[in-house]
Every structure is written in structure tokens, then in C-alpha cells.
Design a protein around this motif. Sequence first.
Motif, PDB file in Angstrom:
ATOM      1  N   GLY A 198      -5.221   5.690 -10.130  1.00 19.10           N
ATOM      2  CA  GLY A 198      -4.157   5.521  -9.160  1.00 19.10           C
ATOM      3  C   GLY A 198      -4.675   4.858  -7.902  1.00 19.10           C
ATOM      4  N   LEU A 199      -3.748   4.413  -7.058  1.00 22.61           N
ATOM      5  CA  LEU A 199      -4.140   3.710  -5.841  1.00 22.61           C
ATOM      6  C   LEU A 199      -4.895   4.640  -4.894  1.00 22.61           C
ATOM      7  CD1 LEU A 199      -3.992   0.978  -4.510  1.00 22.61           C
ATOM      8  CD2 LEU A 199      -1.841   1.637  -3.436  1.00 22.61           C
ATOM      9  N   ASP A 200      -4.410   5.851  -4.726  1.00 19.98           N
ATOM     10  CA  ASP A 200      -5.094   6.788  -3.840  1.00 19.98           C
ATOM     11  C   ASP A 200      -6.493   7.108  -4.365  1.00 19.98           C
ATOM     12  OD1 ASP A 200      -4.933   8.640  -1.501  1.00 19.98           O
ATOM     13  OD2 ASP A 200      -5.310  10.125  -3.073  1.00 19.98           O
ATOM     14  N   GLY A 201      -6.615   7.263  -5.691  1.00 18.15           N
ATOM     15  CA  GLY A 201      -7.928   7.524  -6.273  1.00 18.15           C
ATOM     16  C   GLY A 201      -8.891   6.379  -6.049  1.00 18.15           C
ATOM     17  N   GLY A 202      -8.369   5.155  -6.109  1.00 19.66           N
ATOM     18  CA  GLY A 202      -9.219   3.991  -5.882  1.00 19.66           C
ATOM     19  C   GLY A 202      -9.760   3.941  -4.466  1.00 19.66           C
ATOM     20  N   PHE A 203      -8.910   4.241  -3.482  1.00 18.84           N
ATOM     21  CA  PHE A 203      -9.370   4.218  -2.091  1.00 18.84           C
ATOM     22  C   PHE A 203     -10.250   5.427  -1.780  1.00 18.84           C
ATOM     23  CE2 PHE A 203      -6.337   0.840  -1.562  1.00 18.84           C
ATOM     24  CZ  PHE A 203      -6.883   0.073  -0.551  1.00 18.84           C
ATOM     25  N   ARG A 204     -10.015   6.554  -2.444  1.00 14.75           N
ATOM     26  CA  ARG A 204     -10.914   7.691  -2.262  1.00 14.75           C
ATOM     27  C   ARG A 204     -12.288   7.386  -2.862  1.00 14.75           C
ATOM     28  NH1 ARG A 204      -8.764  11.544   0.372  1.00 14.75           N
ATOM     29  NH2 ARG A 204      -6.513  11.907   0.363  1.00 14.75           N
ATOM     30  N   LEU A 205     -12.308   6.546  -3.901  1.00 15.69           N
ATOM     31  CA  LEU A 205     -13.601   6.116  -4.446  1.00 15.69           C
ATOM     32  C   LEU A 205     -14.399   5.370  -3.376  1.00 15.69           C
ATOM     33  CD1 LEU A 205     -15.634   5.486  -6.752  1.00 15.69           C
ATOM     34  CD2 LEU A 205     -14.293   3.414  -7.176  1.00 15.69           C
ATOM     35  N   LEU A 206     -13.733   4.504  -2.614  1.00 13.59           N
ATOM     36  CA  LEU A 206     -14.437   3.768  -1.563  1.00 13.59           C
ATOM     37  C   LEU A 206     -15.057   4.737  -0.558  1.00 13.59           C
ATOM     38  CD1 LEU A 206     -11.910   0.848  -0.901  1.00 13.59           C
ATOM     39  CD2 LEU A 206     -13.982   0.800  -2.298  1.00 13.59           C
ATOM     40  N   GLN A 207     -14.323   5.792  -0.235  1.00 11.65           N
ATOM     41  CA  GLN A 207     -14.854   6.802   0.677  1.00 11.65           C
ATOM     42  C   GLN A 207     -16.073   7.489   0.067  1.00 11.65           C
ATOM     43  OE1 GLN A 207     -11.967   9.636   2.087  1.00 11.65           O
ATOM     44  NE2 GLN A 207     -13.532  11.133   2.681  1.00 11.65           N
ATOM     45  N   LYS A 208     -15.995   7.836  -1.214  1.00 16.53           N
ATOM     46  CA  LYS A 208     -17.132   8.480  -1.887  1.00 16.53           C
ATOM     47  C   LYS A 208     -18.349   7.546  -1.928  1.00 16.53           C
ATOM     48  CE  LYS A 208     -14.263  11.376  -4.918  1.00 16.53           C
ATOM     49  NZ  LYS A 208     -13.840  11.620  -6.319  1.00 16.53           N
ATOM     50  N   LEU A 209     -18.078   6.258  -2.192  1.00 18.32           N
ATOM     51  CA  LEU A 209     -19.181   5.301  -2.222  1.00 18.32           C
ATOM     52  C   LEU A 209     -19.828   5.189  -0.842  1.00 18.32           C
ATOM     53  CD1 LEU A 209     -17.636   2.444  -4.431  1.00 18.32           C
ATOM     54  CD2 LEU A 209     -19.270   4.208  -5.131  1.00 18.32           C
ATOM     55  N   GLN A 210     -18.993   5.184   0.206  1.00 14.28           N
ATOM     56  CA  GLN A 210     -19.518   5.131   1.574  1.00 14.28           C
ATOM     57  C   GLN A 210     -20.411   6.334   1.845  1.00 14.28           C
ATOM     58  OE1 GLN A 210     -17.969   2.641   4.133  1.00 14.28           O
ATOM     59  NE2 GLN A 210     -20.058   3.004   4.811  1.00 14.28           N
ATOM     60  N   GLU A 211     -19.945   7.509   1.464  1.00 14.75           N
ATOM     61  CA  GLU A 211     -20.732   8.723   1.670  1.00 14.75           C
ATOM     62  C   GLU A 211     -22.002   8.707   0.828  1.00 14.75           C
ATOM     63  OE1 GLU A 211     -17.822  11.571   0.561  1.00 14.75           O
ATOM     64  OE2 GLU A 211     -16.731  11.491   2.467  1.00 14.75           O
ATOM     65  N   GLY A 212     -21.881   8.201  -0.412  1.00 22.28           N
ATOM     66  CA  GLY A 212     -23.055   8.115  -1.272  1.00 22.28           C
ATOM     67  C   GLY A 212     -24.085   7.146  -0.740  1.00 22.28           C
ATOM     68  N   GLN A 213     -23.627   6.049  -0.175  1.00 20.79           N
ATOM     69  CA  GLN A 213     -24.556   5.072   0.395  1.00 20.79           C
ATOM     70  C   GLN A 213     -25.311   5.668   1.583  1.00 20.79           C
ATOM     71  OE1 GLN A 213     -23.056   1.423   2.460  1.00 20.79           O
ATOM     72  NE2 GLN A 213     -24.126   0.350   0.825  1.00 20.79           N
ATOM     73  N   ALA A 214     -24.617   6.489   2.375  1.00 17.41           N
ATOM     74  CA  ALA A 214     -25.265   7.124   3.524  1.00 17.41           C
ATOM     75  C   ALA A 214     -26.343   8.111   3.076  1.00 17.41           C
ATOM     76  CB  ALA A 214     -24.215   7.831   4.374  1.00 17.41           C
ATOM     77  N   ARG A 215     -26.124   8.754   1.912  1.00 17.61           N
ATOM     78  CA  ARG A 215     -27.088   9.744   1.414  1.00 17.61           C
ATOM     79  C   ARG A 215     -28.246   9.105   0.657  1.00 17.61           C
ATOM     80  NH1 ARG A 215     -22.317  12.304  -0.350  1.00 17.61           N
ATOM     81  NH2 ARG A 215     -22.803  11.598  -2.472  1.00 17.61           N
ATOM     82  N   THR A 216     -27.988   7.987  -0.005  1.00 20.80           N
ATOM     83  CA  THR A 216     -28.986   7.376  -0.891  1.00 20.80           C
ATOM     84  C   THR A 216     -29.963   6.537  -0.089  1.00 20.80           C
ATOM     85  OG1 THR A 216     -27.350   7.284  -2.663  1.00 20.80           O
ATOM     86  CG2 THR A 216     -29.337   5.944  -2.927  1.00 20.80           C
ATOM     87  N   LEU A 248       0.825  -1.206   0.000  1.00 21.89           N
ATOM     88  CA  LEU A 248       0.000   0.000   0.000  1.00 21.89           C
ATOM     89  C   LEU A 248       0.861   1.260   0.000  1.00 21.89           C
ATOM     90  CD1 LEU A 248      -2.743  -1.092   2.579  1.00 21.89           C
ATOM     91  CD2 LEU A 248      -2.998  -0.929   0.102  1.00 21.89           C
ATOM     92  N   LYS A 249       1.935   1.261   0.787  1.00 15.82           N
ATOM     93  CA  LYS A 249       2.798   2.449   0.881  1.00 15.82           C
ATOM     94  C   LYS A 249       3.521   2.746  -0.430  1.00 15.82           C
ATOM     95  CE  LYS A 249       3.662   2.144   5.863  1.00 15.82           C
ATOM     96  NZ  LYS A 249       4.653   1.828   6.923  1.00 15.82           N
ATOM     97  N   SER A 250       3.673   1.738  -1.278  1.00 15.06           N
ATOM     98  CA  SER A 250       4.346   1.967  -2.561  1.00 15.06           C
ATOM     99  C   SER A 250       3.548   2.908  -3.458  1.00 15.06           C
ATOM    100  CB  SER A 250       4.566   0.640  -3.283  1.00 15.06           C
ATOM    101  OG  SER A 250       3.340   0.141  -3.810  1.00 15.06           O
ATOM    102  N   GLN A 251       2.227   2.986  -3.214  1.00 19.03           N
ATOM    103  CA  GLN A 251       1.327   3.833  -4.003  1.00 19.03           C
ATOM    104  C   GLN A 251       1.355   3.472  -5.487  1.00 19.03           C
ATOM    105  OE1 GLN A 251      -1.150   5.335  -2.916  1.00 19.03           O
ATOM    106  NE2 GLN A 251      -0.720   7.437  -2.322  1.00 19.03           N
ATOM    107  N   ASP A 252       1.791   2.252  -5.780  1.00 21.13           N
ATOM    108  CA  ASP A 252       1.886   1.798  -7.165  1.00 21.13           C
ATOM    109  C   ASP A 252       0.683   0.909  -7.464  1.00 21.13           C
ATOM    110  OD1 ASP A 252       3.598   1.473  -9.692  1.00 21.13           O
ATOM    111  OD2 ASP A 252       3.180  -0.606  -9.109  1.00 21.13           O
TER     112      ASP A 252
END
Length: 650
Positions: A557-575, A505-509
Motif C-alpha cells: 500500500g501507499l502508506d506502507g511504501g512511505f513507512r518503508l522510507l522511514q525505516k530505511l532512514q532509521e536503518g541507515q542511521a544505525r548501520t 497522495l491523499k487518495s492513498q491509492d
Amino acid sequence: MSDSIFAPSSFRPTDEQVTIQTTRARHVLIEANAGAAKTTTLALRIAQALQRGAQPSMILALTYTEPAVQALRQQLRWVGVSGEQLQEIRIHTFESFSAWMLASVEGEGVLQLRSEEQVKPYVLRAIERAQTLPQERYPDELLVGAAPTAMVEGLLQSFAVLKGRMLIEQLPAEAPMSPDLAEDLGFDYLTLRVRSAYEFIRRGGHPDRPAFRFEGDATYDLARALSAEEGELDSACLALGLALIVVDEMHDTNRAMFTVLKGLLDQNRRAAFVGVGDRDQVIHSQAGAEAAFMHASFTQEVGQPIRLPLTASHRFGPQLARAAGALAGGKPYAAFQQRETEIRKLACESHRIMARLVAETAREHLQQKEQHELRILLRQAAHSILIESELLKRGVGYRVDGFESFLRRREVLLVRGLYAFCFDDFSGFASKALRAETLAAMMQFAGALIDSTELRHLDAVTAQRRAIEEACVHPDGMRALIEGQVLRNASGVALPRLRAAMAVLKSQDLHSFSEGFLKALDPVGLAGAVLVRQTDIHQVRDNIAQLVQLVAGEDEGLDGGFRLLQKLQEGQARTQANPRVTLSSIESAKGLEFDHVLIPHLSRGEFVGEVSAAENRNLLYVAITRARQRLTLAFDPAKPSRFLQEAGLL
């Protein structure tokens, strides 16, 4: 006694239904197809018994689940049984009937536990007892890296199988408990030892009744008492003066239920018996359900029955009826010509394309009014991950049934927690509940116990709960607990795997994550140290594999992928969850029907699980026969499942 035929006012029964309704025989077994109005036909048979003069209290109906009890009551009203008569007819699950019978002998002093949370303390005591018994011959077999709380769910599921099949009771009395015997039974030695300790605690030392019962215990206790050589219970208590005994969903019968049924038939010899089921719907075999109890076992242990067919589907049209019959090995299957079920196919060359097409289908479903519920039936819970992601991206609300949403699964929370710790960013864990679930998941997979001077006076379970509560006050509190407890106290099995995963994970690759994360974390090895059942271990592996596929496929990118999970979590809370779209396991849909059924992951090698090919085929049979108006099948046309070929659906 009248010989007139009961005639319902709301519909005209088919010839098959009339034959079943009017046949006079000691034992009748009905081979029914899915959608063939099994419950309605049993209601007609009960109404016929009333027409012939039977008192309502002389009729006993048994089934597998409480919803099935309510369904039979509803159909009895629909065919025309009066409310006064309906109140007197005895309609039970096997479990509620067994509890009622035992209460008549034992009295009312047995504590009834309704939830896993209520029974958990007793299982934890059983684990401790099993691991500390003096003169244990195989102490090394009882060592496990898991926190005891992590084992409770899997142990209870294993206990249900052991009791449903009555496996221990069928062993020779002199057979010593050993790892080899456990392996022969299909379990690990720890499970058998904890089960023995659990039963000792449950019995409570009382000579006449147990201290408590949980789900399935009443049926098991009654069956065990009826079959005990020392005669723990006089079977004459089952002599209820019955005129008719009926069993719905008989294909779900296990050995404990069948033992109770045999006792009833033996003590009510003037009663007629009618059982209805579909052997191609046996999908609870891991809980002991066997089609043999409608076939060879019934003939050998009860007697030769008259067998009658119930083939015509009232649920779906002729095309789907032909497919269901072909999938079930060519059994006769008819349907009413006036009903038509459309069969659609989605060509999906990849899992990601499949998820997008499924999500688009769900959105289109919500835009029309003709069909009410879309039920997306999944063979494995891991298959929901990409689909849920696409639904949330489109703002499509949905429910889940039979499993948790992927964003709340413990292994997904573990990976998200590791990533947040690697970059000291816990902003994605906004709610206290999410922080608590994530820390509990990380403690579980690490095999870690709380080591704190302030909490040493508490037991391990309470200490962990207290430590997590304190850490969850603020998102940054997660860091201290992960560093000071999860990683510092991780087991020798877990720590190298967690550190290797964090290095990736720390490699960010993104490429390194896609190709190396699963190898570094080794989900099977990690979960195998803390979970008991192989099914649970493999689900952890499959969920993490699908999560890697989701993150790696976003091309951000790896960071973008994990930020997607955060967005999905927030979207699920709103939907808001929409009851018109549900993702569910096939098991949860059994006995139900829906306007539109969609079954994804029907490519070769995907519709599989921890059961035999025959049970996988039965699962697909159950899935396709839930549809009323439309059935949609999603698969890669270059490599379709052989089950689709067998059903003639290609």
C-alpha cells in the motif's frame, strides 16, 4: 651528461616503458591504455632525465587533480628517486601551478576560496547585479522563479565549462551578448549575464589582480592573460629554464590548460615534453576536456610529436584487456598472462531483481577476505535508489561517492515532506538536520520566499535560514512552515503541481500513485522553474521516477511504501558505513582501481546520459578498466546494451 639507462630496483620495466624512458625528442605523446602504468612510466622518464644530469628543479610535472599529484610522487619514490631530489621536482596541478605563477607577478594579496559555501555570496551578488543592470536589452530572459540560492551550484558548474573552454574569449570582440548567442554556446542567457557580473565582482576593480579566486580561476586567469591581445602578462614569466615538462592524464586537458602548456613550451624551448593520456578516457568533455589536445590541436598549434604506445595492462588480465580494446574501437591492448580477471554476468529481468542481486553480491563480498573493495559504478545517481534500499534491508553498510545517498536528495525529501503534510504525520523526521533539509528542499521547489513581519529586516537567504531553524525545533513545527510559507508563497508554476501531487497522495491509492504521481507533479516543469542546468532537471525527474518505482513495488500500500522510507532512514542511521562497499559515479572512480567492480543497468537504453554516445562508451570503458580481480556486469539478457556487444562481452 650520462647516456646510461636508469634501472629501478623494485621491478623490471617493459620494452614499451624503456622506449618511452629513453627516447630523445622535443615532443613525445604517449597513447596509453587504462591500467598500463601511465604514472609509473612518467616517473621512469623523470628518473631518466635526472640520470642524464638534469637538476630536479629543471623538471616540471603537471596533472589534473591533487590525487594525481600525490600518485606521481608515490611512483617517483617507488622507482627510486631520492627524497632530496623529489622535494625539488616541481609537481603541480595545472591550477596550483597557475596560482603560483600569478602570485609571482601579482603578489600574495588574492583571496583563495576553497568551497562553494565561501563563493556563494559572490554568486548571489552577481545574480542580483545581472537582474538589476540598467538598459538591459532582454530583461524577460533574466526572470526566473528560482530562489537565488538554488541556482548557485548549477551556475558555478556552467562557469567552469565556459572558463575551461574559454568560450567567451574566442568570440569576436564586437559580438553582442544575446539569447541567440547564448543558445549557440549551449547556455541560457541568464547564465552568461550572471557570469559576466560574477567576473566583474571577482575582478574587484583592482588593476593588477582579482579580489578572489575559486577552483579553476587561476588556470583561466593565466590562460586569459597569456592570450590577451593587449598583453596583460609578459609570457617571459614562464621562462623557468626547464629541461623536462611532463603532463599526466593529458586527455583531461581543456583549452585553458592547453594555453598554459603552450606558453610553457614556447618559453622553455630547450625542454623536452612528454604527455601521456588515453583518449578513450575523455569523460570531462562538459568541463572542456578534449582528446584533440593530444592529437590534431597539438600538431597544429605546437608541432609534430613522436607518438609512442603504452598498451600492456598491469591491472587486469587478458580477457578484460581484449574487451577494453574492442570497446575502444579495436585498439591494441595486452595484459600480463599471470594476472587473471574474472568476468561475471548477472541476468536481471527487472530493475528490482537487479537491485536484489547487487545487494546479495555485496553481502557475499563482505563475507570473504580475498577481495578488499567492491565498487558499484553507476551511470546515473538515480540508479542507486533501488540498490540502496536492498542494501539497507539486508543491513549492508556502504558508502557513496560522487552523489548523495538517495534518502538525502532534495527531490526525495520534497515528496516525503508532501506526504507527511497530507496526513499531518511528521514522526518520520526525527532529526533536526533532516527536518531542516526537507523544509529547504520544499522551499526551493516551491520557488517560495519567506514572508514574515519579524524577518523582513533580513535578506532572503538569512530569513529562510532563520525561519527553518525556528520550525525545526520540533517535528510539528514543519506543518506551520509548509502551510504558511511553502504553499502560501509558492510560485504560479509550482503551486498547481504541488496541489495535484498532494491530491494523488491523499487518495492513498497505490495504483493512482504509480500511474499518476509523475504526471501530476511534472518534475521537469517543477524543477525547470528553479534549476538552471538541464542535467540537474533531468536528475530530479529520474530520481522521482525511481522513488515511485520503489514505493509502488513494495506491495504494502501507499502508506506502507512511505513507512518503508522511514525505516530505511532509521536503518541507515544505525548501520555503520563500510569502506569495503561503495556506490559511486564512474567519474569519481576515474584514475582508481578496485579488486571487484560491479556495473549494473547495462540493459539497452539504460547506460545513457546528457552526453554523446561516444562519451557514454568512454564512460563504460573507464568503468570496466577499474577492475583488478573481478568484473560483474548486470543487465537484462533479452536486451543487453550495444556497448556490451561491441566489447565482445556477450
